[in-house]
Design a protein around this motif. Structure first.
Motif, PDB file in Angstrom:
ATOM      1  N   PRO A 154       0.849  -1.196   0.000  1.00 13.57           N
ATOM      2  CA  PRO A 154       0.000   0.000   0.000  1.00 13.57           C
ATOM      3  C   PRO A 154       0.880   1.241   0.000  1.00 13.57           C
ATOM      4  O   PRO A 154       1.958   1.232   0.614  1.00 13.57           O
ATOM      5  CB  PRO A 154      -0.782  -0.129   1.305  1.00 13.57           C
ATOM      6  N   PRO A 155       0.482   2.295  -0.691  1.00  9.32           N
ATOM      7  CA  PRO A 155       1.303   3.511  -0.683  1.00  9.32           C
ATOM      8  C   PRO A 155       1.413   4.075   0.729  1.00  9.32           C
ATOM      9  O   PRO A 155       0.445   4.079   1.497  1.00  9.32           O
ATOM     10  CB  PRO A 155       0.547   4.460  -1.618  1.00  9.32           C
ATOM     11  N   ALA A 156       2.600   4.526   1.068  1.00 12.76           N
ATOM     12  CA  ALA A 156       2.885   4.946   2.440  1.00 12.76           C
ATOM     13  C   ALA A 156       2.594   6.423   2.657  1.00 12.76           C
ATOM     14  O   ALA A 156       2.796   7.256   1.765  1.00 12.76           O
ATOM     15  CB  ALA A 156       4.345   4.663   2.773  1.00 12.76           C
ATOM     16  N   ASP A 157       2.137   6.739   3.852  1.00 10.26           N
ATOM     17  CA  ASP A 157       2.024   8.132   4.272  1.00 10.26           C
ATOM     18  C   ASP A 157       3.391   8.695   4.622  1.00 10.26           C
ATOM     19  O   ASP A 157       3.628   9.902   4.505  1.00 10.26           O
ATOM     20  CB  ASP A 157       1.103   8.236   5.494  1.00 10.26           C
ATOM     21  N   CYS A 158       4.296   7.802   5.063  1.00  6.65           N
ATOM     22  CA  CYS A 158       5.635   8.240   5.447  1.00  6.65           C
ATOM     23  C   CYS A 158       6.634   7.115   5.206  1.00  6.65           C
ATOM     24  O   CYS A 158       6.321   5.941   5.429  1.00  6.65           O
ATOM     25  CB  CYS A 158       5.657   8.641   6.922  1.00  6.65           C
ATOM     26  N   VAL A 159       7.808   7.476   4.750  1.00  7.21           N
ATOM     27  CA  VAL A 159       8.944   6.558   4.640  1.00  7.21           C
ATOM     28  C   VAL A 159      10.054   7.090   5.529  1.00  7.21           C
ATOM     29  O   VAL A 159      10.383   8.282   5.488  1.00  7.21           O
ATOM     30  CB  VAL A 159       9.443   6.435   3.187  1.00  7.21           C
ATOM     31  N   ILE A 160      10.602   6.212   6.365  1.00 10.21           N
ATOM     32  CA  ILE A 160      11.772   6.560   7.175  1.00 10.21           C
ATOM     33  C   ILE A 160      12.957   5.735   6.692  1.00 10.21           C
ATOM     34  O   ILE A 160      12.836   4.529   6.478  1.00 10.21           O
ATOM     35  CB  ILE A 160      11.552   6.271   8.672  1.00 10.21           C
TER      36      ILE A 160
END
Length: 260
Positions: A154-160
């Motif tokens: 699923p497309p992420a709201d945030c990537v760290i």
């Protein structure tokens, strides 16, 4: 030992447990609590509590089997997906998630989080909340344009990404290429957080010396802007302790969001 004979994270044996013991353990002989634990925790808490960076899915792409930077995220994201390129790192992390014998101890990092948040009532719940939110620990292939192919995330709201770009890149072109691949995991308007070491050329794990990509704050900013991000926070902490385990000059924390 010249830099040409240093090992490389991609290609050589990387002892993920030794990395944890050397850099982020509760051992008083660890290399630097202030830089590797306190600095990222403080900035992640500040970033998330501002309220702009939250949502359903957070994807993490970070060095080794570290998990302490995700303790701040579990209150702001419903699901956490961790991606690793090495089986050994996956096994070490799953040992902690599954509470198996010999799992790495993260209690000291949990305490740092709740002390910084000034809410001691969270101490018993913090690790459990991370484990509940951590839906999947999956293997990725960073050499593919779609690093999760054939799996669809699923497309992420945030990537760290914490310290991974430092160790997988050989030059600026590598950095830009991997940053672009990480960015493809985001939904429109999504956020990215990068944590790294500035001007580092090597780091050690146990007795082994590994190569690192050396860059400065200006390059990190330029890379994100070039990829279509607006920088929301950029903090730099200059190094205060000196040792032979690595030669970084400072730590950098950048939080940014993509223009929609």
């Amino acid at each position: 030992m010249d830099s040409g004979s240093h090992k490389f994270y991609h290609e050589d044996d990387f002892d993920s447990r030794q990395h944890l013991e050397d850099y982020v353990s509760d051992n008083p002989d660890r290399i630097s609590e202030e830089d590797s634990l306190i600095f990222p925790i403080e900035n992640l808490i500040k970033t998330f509590t501002e309220g702009h960076n939250k949502g359903d899915v957070l994807i993490d792409l970070s060095l080794g089997s570290i998990i302490h930077h995700l303790f701040a995220a579990c209150d702001f994201f419903k699901h956490i997906i961790v991606l690793k390129m090495r089986d050994r790192c996956i096994m070490e992390l799953k040992r902690w998630v599954d509470e198996r014998t010999g799992a790495f101890y993260w209690g000291h990092a949990t305490k740092l989080h709740v002390d910084i948040e000034e809410n001691r009532d969270l101490l018993q719940d913090k690790e459990g909340k991370v484990k509940s939110a951590l839906q999947h620990v999956l293997k990725c292939d960073l050499e593919k344009e779609d690093i999760m192919d054939p799996i669809i995330l699923p497309p992420a709201d945030c990537v760290i990404s914490a310290w991974l770009l430092d160790v997988i890149c050989k030059d600026q072109d590598d950095y830009m290429r991997y940053l672009k691949r990480f960015s493809r995991l985001l939904k429109p308007g999504g956020h990215i957080i990068l944590i790294g070491c500035l001007d580092m050329t090597y780091y050690t794990i146990g007795k082994h010396k590994f190569r690192a990509f050396s860059y400065d704050e200006a390059f990190a900013r330029k890379a994100l802007v070039g990829e279509g991000f607006i920088i929301d926070r950029c903090e730099v902490k200059m190094r205060t302790n000196v040792n032979d385990h690595n030669d970084y000059k400072g730590m950098i924390f950048i939080a940014a969001h993509r223009e929609t």
